[in-house]
Every structure is written in C-alpha cells, then in structure tokens.
Write a protein that holds these residues in place. Structure first.
Motif, PDB file in Angstrom:
ATOM      1  N   ILE A 110       0.842  -1.194   0.000  1.00  0.00           N
ATOM      2  CA  ILE A 110       0.000   0.000   0.000  1.00  0.00           C
ATOM      3  C   ILE A 110       0.877   1.244   0.000  1.00  0.00           C
ATOM      4  O   ILE A 110       1.752   1.388   0.842  1.00  0.00           O
ATOM      5  CB  ILE A 110      -0.912   0.023   1.250  1.00  0.00           C
ATOM      6  CG1 ILE A 110      -1.901  -1.149   1.195  1.00  0.00           C
ATOM      7  CG2 ILE A 110      -1.655   1.346   1.350  1.00  0.00           C
ATOM      8  CD1 ILE A 110      -2.739  -1.286   2.448  1.00  0.00           C
ATOM      9  N   SER A 111       0.679   2.122  -0.965  1.00  0.00           N
ATOM     10  CA  SER A 111       1.463   3.357  -1.022  1.00  0.00           C
ATOM     11  C   SER A 111       0.661   4.433  -1.742  1.00  0.00           C
ATOM     12  O   SER A 111       0.640   4.489  -2.966  1.00  0.00           O
ATOM     13  CB  SER A 111       2.783   3.100  -1.756  1.00  0.00           C
ATOM     14  OG  SER A 111       3.451   4.316  -1.960  1.00  0.00           O
ATOM     15  N   PRO A 112      -0.037   5.278  -0.980  1.00  0.00           N
ATOM     16  CA  PRO A 112      -0.882   6.304  -1.613  1.00  0.00           C
ATOM     17  C   PRO A 112      -0.097   7.208  -2.561  1.00  0.00           C
ATOM     18  O   PRO A 112      -0.657   7.692  -3.552  1.00  0.00           O
ATOM     19  CB  PRO A 112      -1.418   7.103  -0.422  1.00  0.00           C
ATOM     20  CG  PRO A 112      -1.337   6.180   0.738  1.00  0.00           C
ATOM     21  CD  PRO A 112      -0.152   5.299   0.485  1.00  0.00           C
ATOM     22  N   ILE A 113       1.190   7.465  -2.268  1.00  0.00           N
ATOM     23  CA  ILE A 113       1.988   8.334  -3.148  1.00  0.00           C
ATOM     24  C   ILE A 113       2.022   7.771  -4.561  1.00  0.00           C
ATOM     25  O   ILE A 113       1.922   8.496  -5.541  1.00  0.00           O
ATOM     26  CB  ILE A 113       3.422   8.483  -2.606  1.00  0.00           C
ATOM     27  CG1 ILE A 113       3.408   9.255  -1.284  1.00  0.00           C
ATOM     28  CG2 ILE A 113       4.316   9.191  -3.609  1.00  0.00           C
ATOM     29  CD1 ILE A 113       4.748   9.383  -0.627  1.00  0.00           C
ATOM     30  N   GLU A 114       2.155   6.444  -4.641  1.00  0.00           N
ATOM     31  CA  GLU A 114       2.188   5.817  -5.963  1.00  0.00           C
ATOM     32  C   GLU A 114       0.789   5.413  -6.423  1.00  0.00           C
ATOM     33  O   GLU A 114       0.649   4.708  -7.433  1.00  0.00           O
ATOM     34  CB  GLU A 114       3.104   4.590  -5.937  1.00  0.00           C
ATOM     35  CG  GLU A 114       4.570   4.957  -5.826  1.00  0.00           C
ATOM     36  CD  GLU A 114       5.384   3.860  -5.193  1.00  0.00           C
ATOM     37  OE1 GLU A 114       5.557   2.813  -5.829  1.00  0.00           O
ATOM     38  OE2 GLU A 114       5.833   4.027  -4.047  1.00  0.00           O
ATOM     39  N   GLY A 117      -3.596   1.276  -3.593  1.00  0.00           N
ATOM     40  CA  GLY A 117      -4.453   1.004  -2.449  1.00  0.00           C
ATOM     41  C   GLY A 117      -4.736  -0.483  -2.370  1.00  0.00           C
ATOM     42  O   GLY A 117      -4.261  -1.244  -3.219  1.00  0.00           O
ATOM     43  N   GLU A 147       5.907   1.266   4.019  1.00  0.00           N
ATOM     44  CA  GLU A 147       4.792   0.782   3.211  1.00  0.00           C
ATOM     45  C   GLU A 147       4.478  -0.679   3.531  1.00  0.00           C
ATOM     46  O   GLU A 147       3.308  -1.066   3.615  1.00  0.00           O
ATOM     47  CB  GLU A 147       5.109   0.955   1.721  1.00  0.00           C
ATOM     48  CG  GLU A 147       5.135   2.407   1.250  1.00  0.00           C
ATOM     49  CD  GLU A 147       6.391   3.166   1.688  1.00  0.00           C
ATOM     50  OE1 GLU A 147       7.381   2.493   2.049  1.00  0.00           O
ATOM     51  OE2 GLU A 147       6.374   4.411   1.697  1.00  0.00           O
TER      52      GLU A 147
END
Lengths: 199, 383
Positions: A110-114, A117, A147
């Motif tokens: 999970i990595s909102p920057i990339e 979700g 992450e």
C-alpha cells in the motif's frame, strides 16, 4: 546519438530497471558483437517469458501452468499462508527451506503516493482463500519499511474478525554480522524485539 | 574537540587552500566577498553534511570544477581524525575517515560537532514555524543520531497520509473514495509522531533555562525571553510527555478532525503543525518576538537559541571531548558594543571559537586570539 536501430536498442535497454545510459550502451554493443545464435536465444527467452508465464490462480506467484509449483505440491501445509509483496520474495523464502506452507503474493504494498491502495493488490483473493476456514495461521512477510508495515497492519486488522493466528516476521540484526556495523534504526528495533534466553 | 587543519579543493571561491587552526579563539578578517564564510561553511558541512546557506550541494563546487573536496583534521582527546569529503553534485558524495573509505557519507556525521551562528539565523526568530521546527529537529539529531530515523519515518508517513487524503478528497467529489486504509496511516502517524513529539518536549524543557540565561547575559538584563512548545493537539494535549499517552492523544485527535482533513486533503494534527513560541517580555508583559521585537533584540534571541544548543551539546559529553566547535559567522556587525562584549565573554571559554568579520574593529578583543587576513584567494596569519 547513434543511427536508427542501435539507438532504438539503447533506448529500450535504458528503460529497464537498474540500467543507466552507459550500461545500456555497453549491453547494446555487446549484443552487436555477439554470435547471432546467442542473440536469437535471448530473443526467444524474452518472447517465451511473455507468452508462457502467467500468474498462479491460487497465490499469484509466477507460473507456467494454472497453478504454481508450490501450490501444486501435495506435501505443502495447507493451514499456513505466508503473505509477501513480490514473486521474488517467494524465491527468497523458499531458499531458506524453513517454510512448508503456501504463499500469497500481493503484487506490491500500500502506497498512496504511488496510487496503490488495497484494491490494486491481491487482497480480495486472499480474503477468499481465508474464508473456507482451513487456514489457521497467516504470516505477514511484507518488507520491513513503512509501506510494508502499513500493509501488514492493514491486513492484520482486516483478518482480525476471522480469529486466526497472525504473525509478523521479526526485524533485527543480521546473522553472522557484527553488532557495531548495524545502523541505529535496526539496532533500536532489535532492542525492542529482544527475547529471554532460555537455559 | 577542535579543528586543527582545513584543506579545500574547488570549494566555493577556493581553488586550493590549506589552513592550520589552533585551540581557542581565531578571527578570520577580510573584506566582503573574499571567502571568509566559505571557510567556516566547509567546517560546518563536515559536521552535519549540510550547508547553513544552501540546500543543494551544487553551489558549493567552484564554478568550472566537477567536484569539491573538504579535508578537515579534527583533534579529540589527543587523537587526530582526518575527515575527507568529496562533493559530487548529482552523484553520491564520498567520504573517507583517516584515509579509509566509508560505505556511506553519513558515517562522518558526529565525528565533528559544531554550533554555527550566522546571519541566516535571524529566520529562526522571524521566519516560518517550519524554521523553528527544523532547529529543534536538527538539535535532536545532533544529540541522538537515532532521531534522524524517527524524523525521516515521520516525514514519510506524513507524505503517504497526505497523498491518501488528497485522493480521498478528489474521489469524494466524484463519489466513493477509499478511506479504509486511513486508520492504518493514523496509527503509524500517531506512533512516530508521538516519538518525535516526546523528544521535542523533552528538548524544549532542557533548553528553556539555557535560552533564558543566555539572553539575560547578552542583553545585560534588559528584557527576558521565554520559549514554549505549542502543540497542534491544543486542548487535547496531555500533561504527560510519555510516548504512549501522546500517541493515544494524537490518535483520538486525528479521529476528531478527520472530517476537516478529508475536506481539505491535508493532515491537520501532528508535530508538523507545531510551533516553538518565542516571547520577549519587558516590564512583565510577554510579547511574541516575531513581529514585536527590534532587529537587535530578535538577533539576540536567535543567538540565545544557538548558545543554548551549544551548552546542551557541551554538557552531553563529559570533558572537552564532545565540546562542539563554535563558529560565529558575521554576527558582531549586528550587535551594539555592550552586547558584543558580553557575547565574547560568554563564548571565550570554549575550546575553539572561529569568528569571521569584515571589519577588524567589530571583533571584541577577547576573541582575537589567532588572526588571519583573508584577501584575494589567500589567507595570511597576522598573529
């Protein structure tokens, strides 16, 4: 800039991870000078990997058949699932020969920057696998970075109502290393996770 | 500790310079633009791997050169350490300690400790709250290198969480939105945020008496300065500075402001919204320094902050081994005669003080131990 085909090759190679412009140029000229048979073998390996390899229906690992080698193996313990981010993590754990259960490959963390979700990972597939009740332990083996930790926390919370044992891989000092060479964060984690010596 | 030698290659205006330095006060005197500050900047860079003037490394490489080299000889407890740094803009910097290469340049941080006062410090008092937060965090890292990890973790969590809030904000307008993972980021933000917050609170508490006494000495008793940590938790701020209590408070506050956060797409609670409030009181009424204090007063408060960090760092290590090198870059020009004199008295006991000034008369007599004239790309020892 080189002419036509050579430059195209350099550009394509340069798009690969870990290959900079200098390395791309070196590989391109190596290929130019190489035996045509060797180059053809490389070309067919590249085509085959796209044609033959697909992802295991069960765990999401790379496989040449519908199910991967681990999932096909009848000796595997069906009560334990180890969750990892990438197929290469499966290979790393398989090398230890310690783990006899099966895997679940999320395909990232999970990595909102990339913009990644839970829906972009194979979380739904994992929940379906857990639903039939055969699994009693879930091992969270995501990377020990922010992450990875966030993904582990998310999954742990998600499966909590199912009442199964959820464990996380330990963080700490590398085996065979020197204490003095460990960085502060790792050493700090190792202190937090210290355990009693049984005698 | 003290710096006994500095050698520069293609650093700023210096193509090549080799400088021997001694214990006690040393003054570097020269007209504007001769490269005095460049010399002390190099020493400061060796200590922190960051310049007090620029954020990127590129301006520090002499124009036309590919790389700059800083060699600093540090004397500590009778032992010599040679720290060599090679600045490669756009590439990784390389470092050697006593001629042997180290895997990461970061390894040299902490071998030399400095406290640097410079005209830029005025922004500590007059600038945005972020300047004061950075001052606190830099000092935290200087005292405990482990805090560098905590700080980096927090910044990373914050970035991720803000990215999520932003997409949630956009998704909400188009209906739907993925808020399921926000709880996870809340937990991580509260965890590393509480650690950072607890460390800052402890630091401010330890620093406050030093800041107050330093200001009193510089100003000769005219006015009193005070500092307080204003947390974004506001009324929800617990009395305790225990990490778990703070973490729980952050978590519940995050839950409370969540609707606003989703509305605005940014994280509204946490150490990144906190402020170090500096006040100055004359005749009993404390007023904020920012906006009320005069230029000289503001400058004196900034000096008091730096002096307090010097005292803290010095007291952390027993003996003179850990005593930081004091660097006063162009600070005297801004102060009246009385304040200059008293500042000189405050710092002259330090193991090494490096002073730069454009006019020799600006430097109080007590701080002219060794004197070097910096002129036209040469440094000559005058006494």
């Amino acid at each position: 800039m080189y002419e036509g085909a050579v430059q195209d090759l350099i550009d394509e190679l340069g798009r690969l991870p870990g290959v900079g412009p200098k390395s791309a140029q070196r590989i391109a000229f190596h290929l130019l000078a190489a035996d045509p048979v060797d180059v053809r073998r490389l070309v067919s390996a590249l085509t085959e990997v796209k044609e033959k390899v697909r992802f295991c229906r069960i765990c999401g690992n790379v496989s040449e058949q519908d199910d991967c080698r681990v999932c096909r193996d009848p000796r595997r313990d069906l009560t334990v699932i180890c969750v990892v981010e990438e197929p290469k993590d499966v290979v790393a754990i398989e090398k230890t020969r310690e783990f006899r259960g099966r895997y679940h490959v999320l395909g990232g963390a999970i990595s909102p920057i990339e913009g990644v979700g839970p829906d972009d990972l194979r979380v739904r597939e994992l929940m379906i696998r857990l639903q039939d009740g055969g699994v009693t332990e879930l091992i969270l083996a995501t990377d020990p970075n922010l992450e990875g930790e966030a993904t582990a926390t998310y999954l742990a919370r998600l499966v909590k109502p199912m009442g199964l044992r959820v464990t996380r891989l330990a963080s700490g000092l590398p085996v065979g290393g020197d204490l003095e060479y460990a960085d502060e964060v790792t050493l700090g984690r190792a202190f937090e996770g210290r355990r009693q010596v049984d005698v | 500790m003290y710096v006994s030698g500095l050698q520069l290659t293609d650093f700023r205006s210096w193509a090549e310079i080799d400088l021997e330095l001694g214990r006690g006060p040393t003054a570097l005197i020269g007209a504007n633009g001769q490269g005095k500050t460049n010399l002390v900047e190099a020493i400061g860079y060796t200590a922190t791997l960051a310049s007090h003037r620029v954020a990127a490394d590129a301006p520090m490489v002499r124009s036309g050169a590919d790389r700059a080299v800083i060699r600093t000889r540090v004397e500590r407890g009778g032992r010599q350490t040679l720290v060599e740094l090679e600045l490669n803009p756009g590439k990784a910097n390389r470092a050697r300690i006593n001629r042997s290469p180290v895997p990461r340049a970061r390894e040299v941080v902490g071998l030399l400790r400095t406290v640097l006062f410079a005209p830029e410090d005025l922004s500590l008092v007059r600038g945005d709250p972020s300047e004061r937060r950075r001052f606190l965090d830099d000092l935290l890292v200087a005292r405990a290198p482990r805090m560098a990890g905590v700080r980096a973790d927090y910044e990373r969590v914050l970035k991720q969480r803000n990215a999520l809030l932003k997409t949630a904000f956009l998704a909400k307008r188009s209906g739907g939105g993925d808020m399921r993972t926000l709880d996870v980021w809340d937990a991580h933000l509260a965890q590393s945020g509480a650690e950072l917050l607890a460390a800052r609170l402890e630091l401010v508490e330890a620093m406050a008496p030093h800041v107050e006494s330093a200001y009193k000495e510089i100003s000769n008793g005219q006015g009193e300065t005070g500092l307080a940590y204003k947390c974004s938790l506001g009324d929800a701020m617990p009395d305790s500075s225990d990490r778990e209590v703070l973490g729980a408070a952050l978590l519940s506050e995050l839950a409370r402001v969540r609707p606003q956060e989703v509305e605005r797409g940014v994280s509204l609670v946490g150490p990144h919204r906190d402020e170090l409030v500096l006040t100055l009181s004359s005749a009993g009424t404390p007023l904020p320094v920012k906006g009320y204090a005069s230029h000289g007063e503001s400058w004196s408060v900034a000096l008091a902050l730096r002096l307090a960090s010097y005292t803290l760092l010095r007291d952390d290590a027993p003996g003179t081994d850990g005593e930081p090198v004091l660097i006063l870059d162009d600070v005297f020009a801004e102060l009246d005669v009385g304040r200059r004199q008293r500042l000189a008295e405050l710092v002259q006991g330090a193991e090494q003080v490096l002073v730069t000034a454009a006019v020799p008369d600006d430097v109080p007599e007590a701080l002219v131990g060794g004197r070097y004239d910096v002129h036209d790309g040469t440094v000559t020892r005058v006494r």
